[in-house]
Design a protein around this motif. Structure first.
Motif, PDB file in Angstrom:
ATOM      1  N   PHE A   2       0.641  -1.274  -0.031  1.00  0.00           N
ATOM      2  CA  PHE A   2       0.196   0.200  -0.369  1.00  0.00           C
ATOM      3  C   PHE A   2       1.192   1.824  -0.010  1.00  0.00           C
ATOM      4  CE2 PHE A   2      -3.298  -3.373   1.487  1.00  0.00           C
ATOM      5  CZ  PHE A   2      -3.871  -2.745   0.782  1.00  0.00           C
ATOM      6  N   SER A   3       1.856   1.056  -0.113  1.00  0.00           N
ATOM      7  CA  SER A   3       2.879   2.131   0.051  1.00  0.00           C
ATOM      8  C   SER A   3       3.386   2.288  -1.581  1.00  0.00           C
ATOM      9  CB  SER A   3       4.158   2.156   0.515  1.00  0.00           C
ATOM     10  OG  SER A   3       4.092   2.262   1.178  1.00  0.00           O
ATOM     11  N   VAL A   4       2.387   3.397  -2.144  1.00  0.00           N
ATOM     12  CA  VAL A   4       2.743   3.803  -3.744  1.00  0.00           C
ATOM     13  C   VAL A   4       3.188   5.474  -3.339  1.00  0.00           C
ATOM     14  CG1 VAL A   4       0.881   2.161  -4.789  1.00  0.00           C
ATOM     15  CG2 VAL A   4       0.093   4.919  -3.336  1.00  0.00           C
TER      16      VAL A   4
ATOM     17  N   ALA B 166      -8.340  -9.298  15.967  1.00  0.00           N
ATOM     18  CA  ALA B 166      -7.646  -8.610  14.860  1.00  0.00           C
ATOM     19  C   ALA B 166      -7.920  -7.904  13.852  1.00  0.00           C
ATOM     20  CB  ALA B 166      -6.331 -10.139  14.586  1.00  0.00           C
ATOM     21  N   GLY B 167      -6.811  -6.738  14.083  1.00  0.00           N
ATOM     22  CA  GLY B 167      -6.646  -6.062  12.976  1.00  0.00           C
ATOM     23  C   GLY B 167      -6.154  -5.713  11.626  1.00  0.00           C
ATOM     24  N   LEU B 168      -6.029  -5.218  10.874  1.00  0.00           N
ATOM     25  CA  LEU B 168      -5.267  -4.687   9.848  1.00  0.00           C
ATOM     26  C   LEU B 168      -5.044  -2.623  10.692  1.00  0.00           C
ATOM     27  CD1 LEU B 168      -2.783  -5.491   8.117  1.00  0.00           C
ATOM     28  CD2 LEU B 168      -4.543  -5.221   5.946  1.00  0.00           C
ATOM     29  N   ASN B 169      -3.940  -1.962  11.217  1.00  0.00           N
ATOM     30  CA  ASN B 169      -3.587  -1.085  10.903  1.00  0.00           C
ATOM     31  C   ASN B 169      -2.918  -0.650   9.842  1.00  0.00           C
ATOM     32  OD1 ASN B 169      -4.992  -1.901  13.223  1.00  0.00           O
ATOM     33  ND2 ASN B 169      -3.414  -1.714  14.299  1.00  0.00           N
ATOM     34  N   LEU B 170      -2.913   0.308   9.125  1.00  0.00           N
ATOM     35  CA  LEU B 170      -2.026   0.785   7.937  1.00  0.00           C
ATOM     36  C   LEU B 170      -3.011   2.910   7.930  1.00  0.00           C
ATOM     37  CD1 LEU B 170      -4.049  -0.826   4.986  1.00  0.00           C
ATOM     38  CD2 LEU B 170      -1.726  -0.975   5.927  1.00  0.00           C
ATOM     39  N   TYR B 171      -1.123   3.342   8.169  1.00  0.00           N
ATOM     40  CA  TYR B 171      -1.033   4.216   8.346  1.00  0.00           C
ATOM     41  C   TYR B 171      -0.370   5.133   7.592  1.00  0.00           C
ATOM     42  CZ  TYR B 171      -1.659   2.897  13.154  1.00  0.00           C
ATOM     43  OH  TYR B 171      -2.189   1.860  14.534  1.00  0.00           O
ATOM     44  N   SER B 172      -0.842   5.892   6.749  1.00  0.00           N
ATOM     45  CA  SER B 172      -0.999   6.882   5.431  1.00  0.00           C
ATOM     46  C   SER B 172       0.095   8.471   6.144  1.00  0.00           C
ATOM     47  CB  SER B 172      -1.287   7.272   4.198  1.00  0.00           C
ATOM     48  OG  SER B 172      -0.906   7.973   3.720  1.00  0.00           O
ATOM     49  N   GLU B 173       1.236   8.545   5.583  1.00  0.00           N
ATOM     50  CA  GLU B 173       1.743  10.173   6.596  1.00  0.00           C
ATOM     51  C   GLU B 173       1.258  10.825   5.179  1.00  0.00           C
ATOM     52  OE1 GLU B 173       6.103   9.853   5.165  1.00  0.00           O
ATOM     53  OE2 GLU B 173       6.519   8.451   6.901  1.00  0.00           O
ATOM     54  N   ASN B 174       0.533  10.636   4.610  1.00  0.00           N
ATOM     55  CA  ASN B 174      -0.265  12.038   4.007  1.00  0.00           C
ATOM     56  C   ASN B 174      -1.818  11.574   4.306  1.00  0.00           C
ATOM     57  OD1 ASN B 174       2.130  13.136   1.957  1.00  0.00           O
ATOM     58  ND2 ASN B 174       1.483  12.011   0.881  1.00  0.00           N
ATOM     59  N   SER B 175      -2.597  13.017   3.898  1.00  0.00           N
ATOM     60  CA  SER B 175      -3.762  12.469   4.355  1.00  0.00           C
ATOM     61  C   SER B 175      -4.621  12.176   2.687  1.00  0.00           C
ATOM     62  CB  SER B 175      -4.408  14.518   4.604  1.00  0.00           C
ATOM     63  OG  SER B 175      -3.972  14.952   3.857  1.00  0.00           O
ATOM     64  N   GLN B 176      -5.408  11.550   2.917  1.00  0.00           N
ATOM     65  CA  GLN B 176      -6.493  11.335   1.904  1.00  0.00           C
ATOM     66  C   GLN B 176      -5.306  10.136   1.553  1.00  0.00           C
ATOM     67  OE1 GLN B 176      -9.650  11.865   1.109  1.00  0.00           O
ATOM     68  NE2 GLN B 176      -9.656  13.531   2.495  1.00  0.00           N
ATOM     69  N   GLY B 177      -4.674   9.522   2.292  1.00  0.00           N
ATOM     70  CA  GLY B 177      -3.340   8.500   2.013  1.00  0.00           C
ATOM     71  C   GLY B 177      -4.697   7.330   1.209  1.00  0.00           C
ATOM     72  N   PHE B 178      -5.612   6.752   1.401  1.00  0.00           N
ATOM     73  CA  PHE B 178      -5.911   5.796   1.072  1.00  0.00           C
ATOM     74  C   PHE B 178      -7.688   6.526   0.161  1.00  0.00           C
ATOM     75  CE2 PHE B 178      -3.717   5.169   5.002  1.00  0.00           C
ATOM     76  CZ  PHE B 178      -2.839   3.925   4.520  1.00  0.00           C
TER      77      PHE B 178
ATOM     78  N   ALA C 145       5.252   5.987   2.216  1.00  0.00           N
ATOM     79  CA  ALA C 145       5.456   5.969   3.047  1.00  0.00           C
ATOM     80  C   ALA C 145       4.160   4.778   3.637  1.00  0.00           C
ATOM     81  CB  ALA C 145       6.097   5.531   4.513  1.00  0.00           C
ATOM     82  N   VAL C 146       3.219   3.605   3.498  1.00  0.00           N
ATOM     83  CA  VAL C 146       2.578   3.370   4.240  1.00  0.00           C
ATOM     84  C   VAL C 146       3.330   2.391   5.477  1.00  0.00           C
ATOM     85  CG1 VAL C 146       0.438   1.425   4.748  1.00  0.00           C
ATOM     86  CG2 VAL C 146       0.999   3.233   2.850  1.00  0.00           C
ATOM     87  N   HIS C 147       2.403   2.696   6.681  1.00  0.00           N
ATOM     88  CA  HIS C 147       3.149   1.679   8.633  1.00  0.00           C
ATOM     89  C   HIS C 147       1.742   0.697   8.545  1.00  0.00           C
ATOM     90  CE1 HIS C 147       6.543   4.410   7.951  1.00  0.00           C
ATOM     91  NE2 HIS C 147       5.897   5.632   8.203  1.00  0.00           N
ATOM     92  N   CYS C 148       2.133  -0.447   8.417  1.00  0.00           N
ATOM     93  CA  CYS C 148       1.542  -1.285   9.074  1.00  0.00           C
ATOM     94  C   CYS C 148       1.757  -2.312  10.147  1.00  0.00           C
ATOM     95  CB  CYS C 148       1.805  -2.613   8.145  1.00  0.00           C
ATOM     96  SG  CYS C 148       0.603  -3.736   8.417  1.00  0.00           S
ATOM     97  N   GLY C 149       0.360  -2.355  10.821  1.00  0.00           N
ATOM     98  CA  GLY C 149       1.238  -2.504  12.713  1.00  0.00           C
ATOM     99  C   GLY C 149      -0.781  -3.942  12.618  1.00  0.00           C
ATOM    100  N   VAL C 150       0.174  -5.195  13.426  1.00  0.00           N
ATOM    101  CA  VAL C 150      -1.745  -6.062  13.389  1.00  0.00           C
ATOM    102  C   VAL C 150      -1.933  -6.385  14.941  1.00  0.00           C
ATOM    103  CG1 VAL C 150      -2.351  -8.492  13.016  1.00  0.00           C
ATOM    104  CG2 VAL C 150      -0.808  -7.829  11.797  1.00  0.00           C
ATOM    105  N   THR C 151      -2.415  -6.177  15.030  1.00  0.00           N
ATOM    106  CA  THR C 151      -2.984  -5.811  16.581  1.00  0.00           C
ATOM    107  C   THR C 151      -3.851  -7.271  16.987  1.00  0.00           C
ATOM    108  OG1 THR C 151      -3.403  -3.653  16.397  1.00  0.00           O
ATOM    109  CG2 THR C 151      -5.095  -5.039  18.353  1.00  0.00           C
ATOM    110  N   LEU C 152      -3.791  -7.965  18.458  1.00  0.00           N
ATOM    111  CA  LEU C 152      -4.649  -8.842  18.515  1.00  0.00           C
ATOM    112  C   LEU C 152      -4.834  -9.046  20.258  1.00  0.00           C
ATOM    113  CD1 LEU C 152      -4.307 -12.112  17.198  1.00  0.00           C
ATOM    114  CD2 LEU C 152      -2.663 -12.985  18.397  1.00  0.00           C
ATOM    115  N   LEU C 153      -6.336  -9.123  20.486  1.00  0.00           N
ATOM    116  CA  LEU C 153      -6.567  -9.293  20.879  1.00  0.00           C
ATOM    117  C   LEU C 153      -7.185 -10.512  21.994  1.00  0.00           C
ATOM    118  CD1 LEU C 153      -9.624  -6.724  20.556  1.00  0.00           C
ATOM    119  CD2 LEU C 153      -7.186  -5.859  21.485  1.00  0.00           C
ATOM    120  N   ARG C 154      -6.832 -10.344  22.757  1.00  0.00           N
ATOM    121  CA  ARG C 154      -7.060 -12.184  23.686  1.00  0.00           C
ATOM    122  C   ARG C 154      -6.973 -12.386  25.099  1.00  0.00           C
ATOM    123  NH1 ARG C 154      -4.057 -17.573  21.780  1.00  0.00           N
ATOM    124  NH2 ARG C 154      -6.184 -17.862  22.673  1.00  0.00           N
TER     125      ARG C 154
END
Length: 259
Positions: free
Chosen positions: A41-43, A135-147, A47-56
């Motif tokens: 998703f980095s285009v 669980a969740g997939l977290n995508l962070y873009s450095e730009n507004s309107q990144g997605f 840069a797009v940063h990604c994290g994976v959250t797990l809830l247990r």
């Protein structure tokens, strides 16, 4: 899903399958998945940063991230106990914040994320069959309107495909843990049986009486039953106990594991 979408998701599904084959361990698989997601998703040099959250058991943790920055952004949400990624994982809903400067849903977190140089966030749930794990997939873009709309749709399809690999990775981990627990239980049973035999020989008592003596010593000393049994074996000169596992021949009357 139309034919074009199906064609687009097929290579993604194959890539995720390869990640799982190369990384059967859940943590290793998720780490590679986070890196794969960030790269996908980095285009346009954004840069797009990604994290994976797990809830247990109601506890949230980042089990994988594409970068230290992604990990910090996830950790901020855990500090505030709220945020887009926690909401996506907990409630199973998609959360898209196109422009953090115009969103007041989570003011404290939004301000902190903006200070980290983030302009937009896309968080998606992983559909899992196990209700005790979310669980969740977290995508962070450095730009507004990144997605844009197309990126959101691709990410939605991506999370759906990735969830299949994640479910399989969790199942593999559970089976591996079950096998480990079974071997540990059999090893404990072996040393307890040997200790019982030693007590029978020394005290000329019944098996039930010997087992009761071990249990009583375990309770009085607040020591695990296996450790009491090992101490008895050590005093008798037996030393460390090894449990041998062997599989019965295929043409035998029974099949399975025997100690």
């Amino acid at each position: 899903m139309d034919r074009q979408q199906t064609a687009e998701t097929q290579p993604v599904a194959a890539e995720i399958q390869d990640l799982l084959l190369d990384n059967p361990d859940v943590e290793a698989f998720l780490t590679e998945l986070a890196r794969h997601s960030a790269a996908m998703f980095s285009v346009n040099n954004t840069a797009v940063h990604c994290g994976v959250t797990l809830l247990r058991r109601r506890t949230a943790a980042t089990v994988a991230s594409s970068s230290e920055r992604a990990l910090q952004l996830d950790e901020l949400q855990y500090q505030f106990a709220e945020g887009p990624c926690l909401t996506a994982a907990r409630d199973g809903v998609q959360v898209h914040i196109p422009d953090l400067s115009k969103d007041n849903t989570w003011p404290e977190y939004t301000d902190a994320a903006r200070e980290q140089g983030i302009g937009s966030i896309l968080a998606l749930p992983f559909p899992l069959l196990d209700q005790s794990t979310k669980a969740g997939l977290n995508l962070y873009s450095e730009n507004s309107q990144g997605f844009n709309q197309a990126a959101v749709q691709r990410a939605t399809d991506y999370a759906l495909q990735a969830s299949k690999g994640l479910r399989l990775a969790i199942l593999l981990a559970q089976h591996s843990q079950t096998a480990t627990d079974l071997k540990a239980a059999m090893a404990s049973r072996t040393v307890i049986d040997i200790a019982t035999g030693i007590i029978i020989a020394q005290n000329r008592c019944s098996q039930a009486e010997a087992v009761e003596l071990i249990k009583r010593a375990s309770s009085n000393r607040n020591v695990k039953l296996r450790d009491v049994a090992q101490a008895i074996v050590d005093r008798a000169g037996g030393g460390p106990i090894e449990t041998h596992f062997k599989q019965t021949p295929r043409n035998g009357s029974a099949r399975g594991w025997a100690g």
